[in-house]
Design a protein around this motif. Structure first.
Motif, PDB file in Angstrom:
ATOM      1  N   SER A 295      64.419  23.386  83.909  1.00 20.19           N
ATOM      2  CA  SER A 295      63.241  23.814  83.170  1.00 20.19           C
ATOM      3  C   SER A 295      62.807  25.206  83.618  1.00 20.19           C
ATOM      4  N   VAL A 296      61.909  25.790  82.856  1.00 17.09           N
ATOM      5  CA  VAL A 296      61.358  27.099  83.237  1.00 17.09           C
ATOM      6  C   VAL A 296      60.779  27.045  84.641  1.00 17.09           C
ATOM      7  N   LEU A 297      59.958  26.041  84.916  1.00 14.72           N
ATOM      8  CA  LEU A 297      59.326  25.963  86.229  1.00 14.72           C
ATOM      9  C   LEU A 297      60.359  25.764  87.332  1.00 14.72           C
ATOM     10  N   GLU A 298      61.382  24.976  87.080  1.00 13.95           N
ATOM     11  CA  GLU A 298      62.443  24.799  88.082  1.00 13.95           C
ATOM     12  C   GLU A 298      63.197  26.108  88.313  1.00 13.95           C
ATOM     13  N   ASN A 299      63.463  26.849  87.245  1.00  9.12           N
ATOM     14  CA  ASN A 299      64.100  28.157  87.394  1.00  9.12           C
ATOM     15  C   ASN A 299      63.269  29.077  88.288  1.00  9.12           C
ATOM     16  N   LEU A 300      61.950  29.002  88.132  1.00  3.73           N
ATOM     17  CA  LEU A 300      61.070  29.926  88.837  1.00  3.73           C
ATOM     18  C   LEU A 300      60.795  29.537  90.283  1.00  3.73           C
TER      19      LEU A 300
ATOM     20  N   ALA B 149      54.156  30.703  90.376  1.00  9.08           N
ATOM     21  CA  ALA B 149      54.911  30.815  89.127  1.00  9.08           C
ATOM     22  C   ALA B 149      54.005  30.627  87.923  1.00  9.08           C
ATOM     23  N   ILE B 150      53.136  29.635  87.964  1.00  9.08           N
ATOM     24  CA  ILE B 150      52.254  29.365  86.829  1.00  9.08           C
ATOM     25  C   ILE B 150      51.263  30.496  86.630  1.00  9.08           C
ATOM     26  N   ASP B 151      50.768  31.071  87.714  1.00  6.66           N
ATOM     27  CA  ASP B 151      49.857  32.215  87.601  1.00  6.66           C
ATOM     28  C   ASP B 151      50.542  33.375  86.869  1.00  6.66           C
TER      29      ASP B 151
ATOM     30  N   LEU C  36      55.065  26.960  78.386  1.00  8.77           N
ATOM     31  CA  LEU C  36      56.500  26.705  78.243  1.00  8.77           C
ATOM     32  C   LEU C  36      57.144  26.226  79.538  1.00  8.77           C
ATOM     33  N   ARG C  37      56.360  25.956  80.558  1.00  5.03           N
ATOM     34  CA  ARG C  37      56.944  25.744  81.886  1.00  5.03           C
ATOM     35  C   ARG C  37      57.832  24.516  81.979  1.00  5.03           C
ATOM     36  N   GLU C  38      57.648  23.531  81.101  1.00  4.64           N
ATOM     37  CA  GLU C  38      58.501  22.336  81.144  1.00  4.64           C
ATOM     38  C   GLU C  38      59.665  22.416  80.163  1.00  4.64           C
ATOM     39  N   ARG C  39      59.757  23.481  79.415  1.00 14.25           N
ATOM     40  CA  ARG C  39      60.866  23.631  78.475  1.00 14.25           C
ATOM     41  C   ARG C  39      62.103  24.182  79.177  1.00 14.25           C
TER      42      ARG C  39
END
Length: 243
Positions: free
Chosen positions: A107-112, A131-133, A143-146
């Motif tokens: 996911s986006v968050l995992e990538n980050l 990352a979310i900030d 989009l963080r879970e996509r």
């Protein structure tokens, strides 16, 4: 043992320094005797049409492409000196590529958060908060879970920029970082880059988008047929034109 020795005292104030750097691919000259200096906290943009060597110039800074001749300094690293610790250099010098190179199965968050957690040893909560900030600041936090395949090119481009920033590089290289963005988002990215520079981060960007260059660069130079023109302040930015 890798060589991370400082350059001579006369150049330690430079964040990036090129001295008579040349690069050829076969018989084709790409860069010819390029010399320039970027100071800590500066944003410098290298402009010019596609195929003029802008990407090659950036890749020389973190030794992804070796120089044929000349000297390159990146912070405390003598990039062109044999034995330089390339792993340490690439932690110091981050890069956002034209091809975003996001892991498609994460996911986006995992990538980050992979880099900050595995390389910088940050706790998960801290890595996710940062990352979310940054995603919020570029308007893609939802989009963080996509997964990357579910994102547009412009969304992937913003995520790739955030990924580089989560590693807290001292120097950041940006290769056509606004190529897939609309004018309003170009302004947002330029604003974020200025904010990062205000913290002391040094940024060297390549772009054919003159509006982006004028919005964020302290200095601008044209690269044409392997020759780099003088660094000079950019002209005032033109008004944004919505598509």
């Amino acid at each position: 043992m890798g060589n991370t020795a400082l350059a001579t005292e006369t150049v330690t104030t430079a964040a990036i320094r090129f001295e008579d750097v040349s690069k050829h691919f076969g018989e084709t000259p790409v860069l010819e005797a390029v010399s320039f200096t970027v100071l800590p906290g500066q944003v410098v943009c290298i402009a010019g049409p596609s195929g003029t060597g802008k990407t090659t110039l950036l890749r020389l800074v973190n030794a992804l492409t070796p120089a044929d001749q000349g000297h390159i300094q990146a912070g405390p690293f003598n990039v062109t000196q044999p034995g330089t610790d390339l792993q340490a250099l690439r932690r110091y010098v981050g890069m956002v590529f034209q091809r975003y190179s996001l892991f498609p199965h994460k996911s986006v968050l995992e990538n980050l958060t992979m880099g900050p957690r595995q390389v910088l040893r940050r706790p998960r909560a801290e890595a996710e908060e940062q990352a979310i900030d940054l995603l919020n600041r570029l308007e893609v936090a939802e989009l963080r879970e996509r997964y990357p395949g579910e994102l547009s090119a412009g969304q992937q481009q913003r995520v790739a920029l955030v990924r580089a920033l989560t590693m807290d590089p001292k120097i950041l290289l940006l290769d056509e970082v606004t190529a897939a963005l609309d004018p309003r988002m170009v302004d947002k990215v330029a604003e974020l880059i200025r904010q990062m520079a205000a913290t002391g981060m040094t940024i060297l960007a390549s772009s054919h988008d003159m509006r982006f260059a004028t919005l964020c660069a302290d200095l601008l130079a044209q690269l044409d047929r392997g020759r780099l023109g003088p660094l000079q302040p950019p002209p005032p930015p033109s008004p944004a034109v919505e598509p």
